[in-house]
Design an enzyme around this catalytic site. Structure first.
Site, short mmCIF file in Angstrom:
data_model
loop_
_atom_site.label_atom_id
_atom_site.label_comp_id
_atom_site.label_asym_id
_atom_site.label_seq_id
_atom_site.Cartn_x
_atom_site.Cartn_y
_atom_site.Cartn_z
N GLY A 134 0.82 -1.20 0.00
CA GLY A 134 0.00 0.00 0.00
C GLY A 134 0.85 1.24 0.00
N GLY A 135 0.22 2.38 0.32
CA GLY A 135 0.90 3.66 0.22
C GLY A 135 2.05 3.83 1.19
CG PHE A 136 1.60 4.49 4.98
CD1 PHE A 136 2.12 5.75 4.84
CD2 PHE A 136 0.28 4.35 5.34
CE1 PHE A 136 1.34 6.87 5.07
CE2 PHE A 136 -0.51 5.46 5.57
CZ PHE A 136 0.02 6.73 5.43
N GLY A 137 3.99 1.22 2.41
CA GLY A 137 4.99 0.17 2.32
C GLY A 137 4.39 -1.19 2.04
CE LYS A 182 0.88 -0.30 8.22
NZ LYS A 182 -0.30 0.18 8.95
CG ASP A 221 -8.93 3.42 6.03
OD1 ASP A 221 -9.85 3.64 5.22
OD2 ASP A 221 -7.83 2.98 5.68
#
Length: 555
Positions: free
Chosen positions: A246-249, A265, A362
């Site tokens: 995803g956008g963070f890794g 993560k 979210d």
């Protein structure tokens, strides 16, 4: 010297013996905090009121019932990890600044100093602790305890309590010394590495400064994994171990030498937004304990690497089952209903029952992970917000989250509250019933999203038509209708009209409960056919991820 007991009426009795006196003076008081309750943590344990989990076993002791302690019930107390050998080879571990345990099973020798007290205690196998009965440091007076140690509490200031010496087997002490030495070496190694990296990374001073500020800004009480351990566990972060991106890794699957499985993560290097998400997620979830929240096992911060370590969920995320028509496993109606109830209970805990009031911001199918038994776990707290005191709502200029699950007031005005999560839950319930995405939904007769379609069917008394065709022969009609109605109540346009999560849990779990008629849902506006096709193509791309990490921009 002070002695504290509890009488049959539940009143704390506090006895004080003045220096030079042989009489106990009785005073009465009521508990100031939980640690003032007599025996709050059971036998052979210590109560620390300033910690998130106030009860812990004394050094050298383990919970007598791990199952009870895991649900924060410490009444069974603790027992020794290693039995005493009673041959003068036992040693003592000093615990500073505590309230002495109950004095019922104790003896007082006024003429002995501390060294003589230790020697006297070693003579009896039943003597398990000793201390100086005199408040004046170095004064004579020997207190010895026999049997279990009950009602010990810690103090933040050292001068507020007295030191006690706990008897342990020599092998237990040796093990602690070795462990302490290893920890010191590990700390020295980490500090040396950080210093070296700071010298090499002066060009990245702003990023490094942010990370240092985040690390030092919170006392997380969270295990810290070293980078080498995580690299080995994930096969050096190989593509074969990737669970999602995803956008963070990237999220990786890992295996420790003990056999424990992990989900790692790994935040993208140089991502300032990723560091903020890292801090936010750690602060939010490290203090939470609930069966329907994913468990954070620890974190890893080394040089430019920043990682969060979670329990591994073998069944991946909910969207893999309800949206993937190629999946051979179809969730039955009972499984979907139970998953919905679990998510509702998890949200209720976040909003009302936890120590912190947390708005997730979210909630979506890809952020609901499933364990071996298909129990749901709410995950991804990178966008979560903690509400302080009587705070009811907040407003932000930067709206982040996932379109299709955002409430109208948040998507349009940036205003969010517990009712924003309720809206997201309503969307999720309707998606679980239908097996369709809200934003990816299309119908030949109109261009409404899934919420609009459900609303139209409800007004035509055709709510059952929304049911996933795969469930036609295995559902409970009354439950389906109740879930559709609850879902529509949750997605009503005005936040004030939506129920709280406590009401949602009650309505879903009680067939006899009467339900209000829902009002028009949010975003009840038909899209053009071009907009529908654009949404469909975007959602196809998003559905490829088995585990998602929230994007910093709304999507």
């Amino acid at each position: 010297m002070t002695r504290v007991t509890l009488n049959q009426s539940g009143i704390v009795q506090r006895y004080i013996m003045k220096e030079g006196s042989t009489q106990w003076d009785l005073m009465y008081s009521t508990p100031k905090d939980l640690c003032d309750n007599y025996g709050q943590c059971g036998a052979n344990s210590i109560c620390r009121i300033y910690k998130s989990v106030i009860c812990e076993c004394l050094i050298g002791f383990i919970p007598r019932s791990q199952e009870q302690w895991s649900v924060l019930d410490s009444s069974s107390g603790c027992t020794r990890r290693t039995p005493l050998n009673c041959q003068n080879r036992d040693e003592f571990m000093k615990i500073k600044a505590v309230k002495f345990p109950d004095l019922i099973n104790s003896s007082l020798e006024k003429s002995m100093n501390l060294e003589e007290c230790k020697a006297e205690c070693l003579k009896s196998c039943s003597c398990i602790a000793y201390g100086n009965s005199n408040f004046t440091s170095g004064g004579r007076g020997c207190l010895m305890w026999f049997g279990d140690l009950i009602d010990i509490r810690d103090f933040i200031e050292e001068y507020s309590g007295q030191d006690i010496y706990i008897r342990l087997a020599d092998s237990e002490i040796d093990s602690m010394r070795k462990s302490s030495k290893k920890k010191r070496l590990a700390i020295i190694t980490v500090l040396s590495t950080i210093c070296g990296m700071l010298v090499l990374c002066l060009l990245y001073l702003s990023i490094t400064w942010k990370k240092r500020k985040i690390i030092r800004g919170e006392d997380w009480e969270l295990p810290l994994f070293d980078w080498a351990t995580i690299a080995t566990a994930t096969n050096n972060f190989s593509e074969a171990n990737q669970l999602g991106q995803g956008g963070f890794g990237v999220v990786y699957r890992g295996n420790l030498p003990t056999g424990q499985e992990l989900a790692v993560k790994r935040l993208s290097k140089g991502s300032g937004q990723g560091l903020e998400e890292f801090k936010n997620e750690v602060v939010s979830i490290s203090k939470l304990q609930h069966r329907n929240l994913v468990r954070l096992l620890g974190c890893c911060v080394q040089a430019e690497e920043t990682m969060l370590i979670y329990e591994f969920m073998p069944n991946k995320s909910l969207d893999c089952f309800i949206f993937d028509k190629n999946n051979s496993t179809v969730l039955s109606w009972k499984e979907r209903f139970d998953i919905g109830m679990g998510i509702a209970r998890g949200l209720l805990y976040l909003h009302q029952d936890s120590r912190l009031k947390i708005i997730h911001r979210d909630l979506k199918a890809s952020n609901i992970l499933l364990d071996n038994n298909m129990n749901p776990k709410i995950s991804d707290f990178g966008l979560a917000r903690i509400f302080e005191g009587d705070e009811i709502s907040a407003k932000t200029k930067r709206v982040v989250g996932t379109y299709g699950y955002m409430s109208p007031e948040y998507a349009i005005d940036g205003t969010f509250s517990v009712k924003s999560d309720v809206f997201s839950f309503g969307v999720l319930i309707l998606e679980m019933i239908s097996g369709k995405r809200n934003r990816g939904f299309s119908h030949p007769d109109h261009h409404h999203n899934l919420l609009g379609h459900a609303w139209l069917l409800w007004n035509e008394d055709k709510a059952l038509d929304i049911l996933d065709p795969r469930l036609k022969d295995c559902h409970v009609e009354s439950q389906v209708l109740r879930c559709v109605q609850v879902g529509l109540l949750c997605v009503q346009k005005l936040s004030a009209d939506r129920p709280t999560m406590s009401s949602v849990v009650f309505m879903l779990g009680n067939e006899g409960a009467s339900l209000c008629q829902p009002n028009q849902p949010g975003f009840f506006v038909e899209r053009s056919s071009i907009e529908t096709m654009t949404i469909l193509s975007n959602d196809i791309w998003h559905s490829q991820h088995t585990v998602t990490i929230t994007m910093p921009e709304a999507r």
